[in-house]
Design an enzyme around this catalytic site. Structure first.
Site, mmCIF file in Angstrom:
data_model
loop_
_atom_site.group_PDB
_atom_site.id
_atom_site.type_symbol
_atom_site.label_atom_id
_atom_site.label_comp_id
_atom_site.label_asym_id
_atom_site.label_seq_id
_atom_site.Cartn_x
_atom_site.Cartn_y
_atom_site.Cartn_z
ATOM 1 N N HIS A 104 0.820 -1.223 0.000
ATOM 2 C CA HIS A 104 0.000 0.000 0.000
ATOM 3 C C HIS A 104 0.850 1.267 0.000
ATOM 4 O O HIS A 104 0.549 2.242 0.688
ATOM 5 C CB HIS A 104 -0.961 -0.001 1.183
ATOM 6 C CG HIS A 104 -1.993 -1.085 1.132
ATOM 7 N ND1 HIS A 104 -2.493 -1.578 -0.046
ATOM 8 C CD2 HIS A 104 -2.625 -1.768 2.133
ATOM 9 C CE1 HIS A 104 -3.389 -2.522 0.221
ATOM 10 N NE2 HIS A 104 -3.480 -2.659 1.526
ATOM 11 N N HIS A 175 -9.904 1.249 0.963
ATOM 12 C CA HIS A 175 -9.705 0.095 1.842
ATOM 13 C C HIS A 175 -10.780 0.014 2.928
ATOM 14 O O HIS A 175 -10.495 -0.321 4.076
ATOM 15 C CB HIS A 175 -8.317 0.164 2.469
ATOM 16 C CG HIS A 175 -7.720 -1.172 2.792
ATOM 17 N ND1 HIS A 175 -8.299 -2.068 3.677
ATOM 18 C CD2 HIS A 175 -6.594 -1.782 2.340
ATOM 19 C CE1 HIS A 175 -7.542 -3.146 3.767
ATOM 20 N NE2 HIS A 175 -6.504 -3.004 2.963
ATOM 21 N N ASP A 248 -7.516 -13.510 1.168
ATOM 22 C CA ASP A 248 -6.786 -12.257 1.009
ATOM 23 C C ASP A 248 -6.099 -12.326 -0.352
ATOM 24 O O ASP A 248 -4.876 -12.374 -0.450
ATOM 25 C CB ASP A 248 -5.771 -12.067 2.141
ATOM 26 C CG ASP A 248 -5.082 -10.701 2.087
ATOM 27 O OD1 ASP A 248 -5.528 -9.842 1.303
ATOM 28 O OD2 ASP A 248 -4.099 -10.506 2.823
ATOM 29 N N GLN A 286 -9.267 -7.167 -4.781
ATOM 30 C CA GLN A 286 -8.714 -7.900 -3.646
ATOM 31 C C GLN A 286 -9.855 -8.166 -2.668
ATOM 32 O O GLN A 286 -10.426 -7.233 -2.096
ATOM 33 C CB GLN A 286 -7.611 -7.100 -2.956
ATOM 34 C CG GLN A 286 -6.856 -7.873 -1.884
ATOM 35 C CD GLN A 286 -5.761 -8.764 -2.466
ATOM 36 O OE1 GLN A 286 -5.479 -8.709 -3.663
ATOM 37 N NE2 GLN A 286 -5.126 -9.558 -1.624
ATOM 38 N N GLU A 313 -11.327 -4.416 -2.676
ATOM 39 C CA GLU A 313 -10.398 -3.376 -3.122
ATOM 40 C C GLU A 313 -10.188 -3.495 -4.631
ATOM 41 O O GLU A 313 -9.421 -4.335 -5.096
ATOM 42 C CB GLU A 313 -9.077 -3.521 -2.385
ATOM 43 C CG GLU A 313 -9.188 -3.495 -0.868
ATOM 44 C CD GLU A 313 -7.976 -4.113 -0.201
ATOM 45 O OE1 GLU A 313 -6.861 -3.608 -0.408
ATOM 46 O OE2 GLU A 313 -8.153 -5.135 0.512
#
Length: 349
Positions: A104, A175, A248, A286, A313
């Site tokens: 990130h 996020h 994830d 994501q 995401e």
């Protein structure tokens, strides 16, 4: 639009929170710290207003935030292997903040600064910031804008725009952690999820860097092409789930054409009847279920724990800047980067 104090940052900056509201009473709260979404408040099947986002009561929570609750992520979302990328033959070193990789954008992402409010109405707000050349390790001075708009039919639109004076990476996302039963209601494993994705990008190991290929979800626990409870297959003996401590992973969205703005996911909470349909023009999403949320003191006395929110995401694939077979997140100098993602809320009886 209502503006309130959200506290003072450690740099002694005044931070505010802004409330957007539509005619039916749905609300969105946004702070200028990290341009973060603080709340999305929508009605459930009984007409009771539910805040469906995890978040904090003031800026201190966001400064201490280890989970990126609600934040705009940029210049690059997700991971870059070895915290290095090559643009026009030059290697750029980025922050190593995730097992030697860059996550990130590192410690100086746009989620850590106070943005300027450029314009606003009762139902929209545009925030802007400048990401300086090499501030995150990426080349170019970049001007960034994000606009949140709450529509009359309870859709939260997020529009991103950026332009740089050098070729660079542009791969922004939001996020937010959603819990459609209410932000303080416990885990999201009983939520039903559908992802419009027939493929995903497998990771090599627990560092969560993709192997540079795609794999079908069919006949694996990664298959969300038909709605199922998020927790249904979590206990499966499947290496990808072990690597991520659960879901994830980047899912490859089924697109009618490159860049089409289309449905990417649909989530449903049986307890409240709230449905969220998510749309994007990005190639991937994501799907993360809060596997690494540690005990957090959240809004209104809530205490958040592992898997009490999920993220969708929208993005270019992780490590895409280093993978020639993935859609590139690199934009040219002077090119205007634009992308849109939205979350539309309704109920089932």
């Amino acid at each position: 639009m209502n503006k309130e104090s959200f506290g003072t940052s450690r740099k002694n900056e005044a931070v505010s929170v802004y409330t957007l509201e539509n005619p039916s009473g749905a609300k969105v709260r946004v702070t200028d710290y990290g341009a973060a979404l603080v709340s999305i408040i929508v009605p459930d099947r009984d007409g009771v207003m539910q805040d469906v986002l995890l978040g904090y009561d003031n800026v201190t929570g966001y400064e201490d935030n280890t989970c990126y609750f609600g934040a705009v992520i940029g210049r690059n979302s997700n991971r870059i292997a070895n915290a290095q990328c090559t643009i026009n033959g030059k290697v750029y070193q980025l922050d190593q903040n995730d097992h030697g990789n860059n996550l990130h954008s590192g410690i100086k992402g746009v989620d850590t600064i106070v943005w300027d409010v450029k314009e606003h109405t009762a139902q929209s707000i545009t925030l802007s910031c400048v990401s300086a050349d090499l501030e995150q390790g990426f080349p170019g001075n970049m001007n960034v804008e994000v606009t949140y708009r709450l529509t009359d039919d309870n859709e939260v639109e997020i529009n991103y725009q950026a332009v740089s004076d050098q070729d660079t990476v542009a791969n922004f996302t939001n996020h937010s952690y959603f819990n459609l039963a209410g932000h303080a209601s416990g885990d999201i494993l009983g939520h039903e999820m559908m992802l419009k994705a027939s493929y995903f990008t497998p990771v090599i190991d627990a560092e969560a860097i993709p192997a540079g290929e795609t794999a079908p979800v069919k006949d694996t626990p990664m298959d969300f092409t038909k709605a199922k409870a998020i927790g249904r297959d979590l206990a499966s003996d499947y290496a990808q789930l072990a690597y991520g401590g659960g879901y994830d992973h980047n899912f490859v969205l089924d697109k009618s054409r490159k860049g089409a703005f289309e449905l990417m996911a649909e989530a449903y909470a049986p307890d409240t009847g709230i449905v969220m349909k998510a749309y994007t023009d990005r190639p991937g999403v994501q799907f993360y279920i809060g596997n690494f949320i540690t005990t957090q003191d959240g809004k209104q006395g809530a205490v958040y724990e592992k898997r009490q929110g999920f993220c969708l995401e929208s993005q270019c694939y992780p490590n895409a800047v280093n993978e020639p077979d993935f859609e590139s997140p690199v934009i040219k100098a002077g090119e205007v980067y634009r992308t849109k993602t939205s979350y539309q809320f309704s109920v089932r009886s």
